[in-house]
Write a protein that holds these residues in place. Structure first.
Motif, PDB file in Angstrom:
ATOM      1  N   GLN A  52     -15.686  15.572 -48.860  1.00  0.00           N
ATOM      2  CA  GLN A  52     -15.682  15.106 -47.418  1.00  0.00           C
ATOM      3  C   GLN A  52     -14.759  13.854 -47.159  1.00  0.00           C
ATOM      4  OE1 GLN A  52     -19.743  14.295 -46.039  1.00  0.00           O
ATOM      5  NE2 GLN A  52     -20.010  16.281 -45.577  1.00  0.00           N
ATOM      6  N   ALA A  53     -14.598  13.024 -48.549  1.00  0.00           N
ATOM      7  CA  ALA A  53     -13.474  11.783 -48.380  1.00  0.00           C
ATOM      8  C   ALA A  53     -12.293  12.252 -48.894  1.00  0.00           C
ATOM      9  CB  ALA A  53     -14.018  11.087 -49.402  1.00  0.00           C
ATOM     10  N   GLY A  54     -11.885  13.426 -48.704  1.00  0.00           N
ATOM     11  CA  GLY A  54     -10.586  14.064 -49.127  1.00  0.00           C
ATOM     12  C   GLY A  54     -10.184  14.257 -50.452  1.00  0.00           C
ATOM     13  N   GLY A  55     -11.265  14.136 -51.447  1.00  0.00           N
ATOM     14  CA  GLY A  55     -10.943  14.476 -52.870  1.00  0.00           C
ATOM     15  C   GLY A  55     -10.779  15.858 -53.306  1.00  0.00           C
ATOM     16  N   GLU A  56     -10.584  16.140 -54.475  1.00  0.00           N
ATOM     17  CA  GLU A  56     -10.778  17.305 -55.020  1.00  0.00           C
ATOM     18  C   GLU A  56     -11.734  17.353 -56.290  1.00  0.00           C
ATOM     19  OE1 GLU A  56     -10.383  21.118 -56.045  1.00  0.00           O
ATOM     20  OE2 GLU A  56      -9.489  20.255 -54.234  1.00  0.00           O
ATOM     21  N   ALA A  57     -12.477  18.247 -55.974  1.00  0.00           N
ATOM     22  CA  ALA A  57     -13.590  18.288 -57.217  1.00  0.00           C
ATOM     23  C   ALA A  57     -14.226  19.660 -57.320  1.00  0.00           C
ATOM     24  CB  ALA A  57     -14.940  17.466 -56.902  1.00  0.00           C
ATOM     25  N   THR A  58     -14.605  20.267 -58.439  1.00  0.00           N
ATOM     26  CA  THR A  58     -15.269  21.300 -59.041  1.00  0.00           C
ATOM     27  C   THR A  58     -16.557  21.070 -59.809  1.00  0.00           C
ATOM     28  OG1 THR A  58     -13.106  22.675 -58.982  1.00  0.00           O
ATOM     29  CG2 THR A  58     -15.110  23.668 -60.300  1.00  0.00           C
ATOM     30  N   ALA A  59     -17.458  21.801 -59.727  1.00  0.00           N
ATOM     31  CA  ALA A  59     -18.788  21.682 -60.422  1.00  0.00           C
ATOM     32  C   ALA A  59     -19.149  22.570 -61.534  1.00  0.00           C
ATOM     33  CB  ALA A  59     -19.973  21.497 -59.377  1.00  0.00           C
ATOM     34  N   VAL A  60     -19.564  22.300 -62.476  1.00  0.00           N
ATOM     35  CA  VAL A  60     -20.183  23.089 -63.667  1.00  0.00           C
ATOM     36  C   VAL A  60     -21.511  22.679 -64.201  1.00  0.00           C
ATOM     37  CG1 VAL A  60     -19.648  24.157 -65.786  1.00  0.00           C
ATOM     38  CG2 VAL A  60     -17.714  23.395 -64.443  1.00  0.00           C
ATOM     39  N   SER A  61     -22.358  23.426 -64.097  1.00  0.00           N
ATOM     40  CA  SER A  61     -23.803  23.372 -64.445  1.00  0.00           C
ATOM     41  C   SER A  61     -23.951  23.609 -65.901  1.00  0.00           C
ATOM     42  CB  SER A  61     -24.676  24.170 -63.430  1.00  0.00           C
ATOM     43  OG  SER A  61     -26.068  23.800 -64.320  1.00  0.00           O
ATOM     44  N   ALA A  62     -24.440  22.612 -66.687  1.00  0.00           N
ATOM     45  CA  ALA A  62     -24.367  22.497 -68.192  1.00  0.00           C
ATOM     46  C   ALA A  62     -25.355  21.690 -68.817  1.00  0.00           C
ATOM     47  CB  ALA A  62     -23.045  22.342 -68.604  1.00  0.00           C
ATOM     48  N   ALA A 112     -17.253   9.673 -61.191  1.00  0.00           N
ATOM     49  CA  ALA A 112     -16.615  10.868 -60.485  1.00  0.00           C
ATOM     50  C   ALA A 112     -16.091  10.242 -59.032  1.00  0.00           C
ATOM     51  CB  ALA A 112     -17.683  11.976 -60.557  1.00  0.00           C
ATOM     52  N   LEU A 113     -16.900   9.621 -58.359  1.00  0.00           N
ATOM     53  CA  LEU A 113     -16.457   9.364 -57.223  1.00  0.00           C
ATOM     54  C   LEU A 113     -15.148   8.524 -57.127  1.00  0.00           C
ATOM     55  CD1 LEU A 113     -20.036   8.540 -55.583  1.00  0.00           C
ATOM     56  CD2 LEU A 113     -18.463  10.307 -54.890  1.00  0.00           C
ATOM     57  N   GLN A 114     -15.182   7.443 -58.034  1.00  0.00           N
ATOM     58  CA  GLN A 114     -14.125   6.272 -58.200  1.00  0.00           C
ATOM     59  C   GLN A 114     -12.893   7.146 -58.516  1.00  0.00           C
ATOM     60  OE1 GLN A 114     -14.148   3.522 -56.819  1.00  0.00           O
ATOM     61  NE2 GLN A 114     -16.192   3.816 -56.327  1.00  0.00           N
ATOM     62  N   PHE A 115     -12.995   8.023 -59.556  1.00  0.00           N
ATOM     63  CA  PHE A 115     -11.762   8.972 -60.012  1.00  0.00           C
ATOM     64  C   PHE A 115     -11.325   9.672 -58.745  1.00  0.00           C
ATOM     65  CE2 PHE A 115     -12.820   8.622 -64.765  1.00  0.00           C
ATOM     66  CZ  PHE A 115     -11.613   8.174 -65.002  1.00  0.00           C
ATOM     67  N   ALA A 116     -12.114  10.506 -58.147  1.00  0.00           N
ATOM     68  CA  ALA A 116     -11.683  11.283 -56.826  1.00  0.00           C
ATOM     69  C   ALA A 116     -11.090  10.230 -55.775  1.00  0.00           C
ATOM     70  CB  ALA A 116     -12.894  11.835 -56.342  1.00  0.00           C
ATOM     71  N   LYS A 117     -11.685   8.958 -55.656  1.00  0.00           N
ATOM     72  CA  LYS A 117     -10.919   8.053 -54.482  1.00  0.00           C
ATOM     73  C   LYS A 117      -9.739   7.621 -55.104  1.00  0.00           C
ATOM     74  CE  LYS A 117     -12.187   3.682 -52.289  1.00  0.00           C
ATOM     75  NZ  LYS A 117     -13.230   2.542 -52.279  1.00  0.00           N
ATOM     76  N   ARG A 118      -9.255   7.587 -56.428  1.00  0.00           N
ATOM     77  CA  ARG A 118      -8.126   7.344 -56.870  1.00  0.00           C
ATOM     78  C   ARG A 118      -6.871   8.397 -56.821  1.00  0.00           C
ATOM     79  NH1 ARG A 118      -8.343   2.691 -60.431  1.00  0.00           N
ATOM     80  NH2 ARG A 118      -6.220   3.130 -61.223  1.00  0.00           N
ATOM     81  N   GLY A 119      -7.462   9.469 -56.435  1.00  0.00           N
ATOM     82  CA  GLY A 119      -6.629  10.819 -56.477  1.00  0.00           C
ATOM     83  C   GLY A 119      -6.633  11.718 -57.633  1.00  0.00           C
ATOM     84  N   ALA A 120      -7.821  11.655 -58.526  1.00  0.00           N
ATOM     85  CA  ALA A 120      -7.649  12.349 -59.506  1.00  0.00           C
ATOM     86  C   ALA A 120      -8.491  13.642 -59.003  1.00  0.00           C
ATOM     87  CB  ALA A 120      -8.582  11.770 -60.955  1.00  0.00           C
ATOM     88  N   SER A 121      -8.069  14.636 -59.616  1.00  0.00           N
ATOM     89  CA  SER A 121      -8.734  16.136 -59.677  1.00  0.00           C
ATOM     90  C   SER A 121     -10.018  16.179 -60.596  1.00  0.00           C
ATOM     91  CB  SER A 121      -8.036  17.122 -59.874  1.00  0.00           C
ATOM     92  OG  SER A 121      -6.848  17.286 -59.053  1.00  0.00           O
ATOM     93  N   VAL A 122     -11.072  16.254 -60.104  1.00  0.00           N
ATOM     94  CA  VAL A 122     -12.460  15.945 -60.846  1.00  0.00           C
ATOM     95  C   VAL A 122     -13.302  17.252 -61.164  1.00  0.00           C
ATOM     96  CG1 VAL A 122     -14.492  14.580 -61.276  1.00  0.00           C
ATOM     97  CG2 VAL A 122     -12.345  13.625 -59.900  1.00  0.00           C
ATOM     98  N   VAL A 123     -13.604  17.449 -62.375  1.00  0.00           N
ATOM     99  CA  VAL A 123     -14.836  18.611 -62.764  1.00  0.00           C
ATOM    100  C   VAL A 123     -15.879  17.629 -63.002  1.00  0.00           C
ATOM    101  CG1 VAL A 123     -15.425  20.243 -64.188  1.00  0.00           C
ATOM    102  CG2 VAL A 123     -12.920  20.236 -63.295  1.00  0.00           C
ATOM    103  N   VAL A 124     -17.053  17.792 -62.421  1.00  0.00           N
ATOM    104  CA  VAL A 124     -18.333  17.227 -62.626  1.00  0.00           C
ATOM    105  C   VAL A 124     -19.115  18.100 -63.171  1.00  0.00           C
ATOM    106  CG1 VAL A 124     -17.789  15.560 -61.002  1.00  0.00           C
ATOM    107  CG2 VAL A 124     -18.870  17.490 -60.256  1.00  0.00           C
TER     108      VAL A 124
END
Length: 341
Positions: free
Chosen positions: A54-64, A25-37
């Motif tokens: 904090q690193a400038g990426g885009e992410a959303t969390a879903v507990s499952a 997930a960190l590597q996808f976000a670092k490369r510019g992807a929008s990530v759902v974790v």
């Protein structure tokens, strides 16, 4: 089949709170992807999203809990509701019970299968409708070399990974028959230095360990990101995994003998641990969201992963090997015919 550049992708990473999933997930976000974790550990997800943002990426969390189909479907639904589409689904969730078949209860065995196999099935069922809507995409399954070769003390986990391989083969052919441009990839890591061995339930009386050597989680993440842009059927991570794959195909009995000798002692540490100690079989180990595990002293580099990500070099190497084998065969034939050569 053409896949989008990672910088243009919306990616769901399931099993992202620690280990391979977190690094991915960190590597996808670092490369510019929008990530759902997604994972069961809410603290792990929250810390991951914070790190990405904090690193400038885009992410959303879903507990499952991936053993529940509706919760897995909610991951896919949330991804599309938040970002408008789904381009890549990475499924890394797994759990394990370490012990002999006779030590593991039917309920424990079933729970491992529910998480490690059925979770992958539910992931595909949830993701495929949205991947179809996007018109292309990738379903990337984190399987294991245990999907090719089972290990003692890990019967439930090995069974699940064999099941994953059978599921992916059927799914791949069905999509190919329909002409659906969705890449189905099985990532098969060797032994990776993650908290997997800390989190599993143990019946061994001690903390379990993998059979060394180990490889870094970043190697698996690199393979995942590569296959998110390049359709690949199977990707083995780690030189030892590739050697095991060849030997298993040539002589399963030889691998039986090797594992009889080393598979039991080398999967036990000297650190006492009971089956009642903290484990993630039914509940997350929320206090441990590390990427790396406790066995860094046994980590080695891998060369063949790089070759697999460079097809021209890979096939050149294969061709060279075939030419070399052919030359040896011809030389042997000449020697047999002439005797004195």
């Amino acid at each position: 089949m053409q896949l989008k550049p990672i910088s243009q992708q919306v990616v769901a990473v399931v099993g992202a709170s620690s280990g391979i999933g977190r690094e991915t997930a960190l590597q996808f976000a670092k490369r510019g992807a929008s990530v759902v974790v997604a994972a069961r550990s809410q603290p792990g997800l929250e810390s991951l999203v914070e790190e990405i943002r904090q690193a400038g990426g885009e992410a959303t969390a879903v507990s499952a809990d991936v053993a529940e189909f509706e919760q897995v479907k909610a991951i896919a639904d949330k991804t599309v509701a938040t970002y408008g589409r789904l381009d890549t689904w990475v499924h890394a969730s797994a759990t394990a019970v370490f012990g002999t078949v006779e030590q593991i209860t039917p309920e424990e065995f079933k729970r491992v299968v529910d998480v490690t196999l059925m979770g992958q099935v539910y992931g595909a069922m949830a993701a495929l409708p949205y991947l179809r809507q996007a018109g292309q995409g990738a379903f990337i399954s984190i399987s294991s070399m245990e999907g090719r070769r089972s290990l003692p003390f890990q019967s439930a986990y090995s069974t699940s990974k064999h099941g994953v391989e059978g599921f992916l083969e059927a799914l791949r052919v069905e999509l190919h028959h329909e002409g659906v441009p969705i890449s189905i990839t099985s990532i098969k890591p060797s032994v990776i230095n993650t908290p997997f061995y800390n989190h599993g339930r143990t019946k061994l009386g001690v903390k379990p360990t993998g059979i060394p050597p180990y490889y870094e989680p970043s190697l698996v993440a690199d393979a995942i990101l590569y296959t998110a842009e390049h359709p690949v059927r199977d990707f083995i991570v780690g030189d030892v995994g590739r050697v095991l794959d060849v030997v298993q195909r040539l002589s399963p009995g030889l691998v039986d003998s090797i594992l009889t000798a080393v598979g039991f002692p080398l999967q036990k540490t000297t650190e006492a641990k009971s089956e009642n100690d903290s484990n993630n079989l039914y509940e997350p180990v929320s206090e441990d969201n590390r990427i790396q595990g406790d066995f860094g002293q046994w980590v080695i580099p891998s060369v063949t992963d790089w070759i697999d990500k460079n097809p021209v070099l890979k096939w050149g190497t294969v061709a060279g090997a075939l030419i070399g084998v052919s030359a040896l065969a011809i030389a042997a034939q000449v020697f047999n015919q002439d005797g004195e050569l």
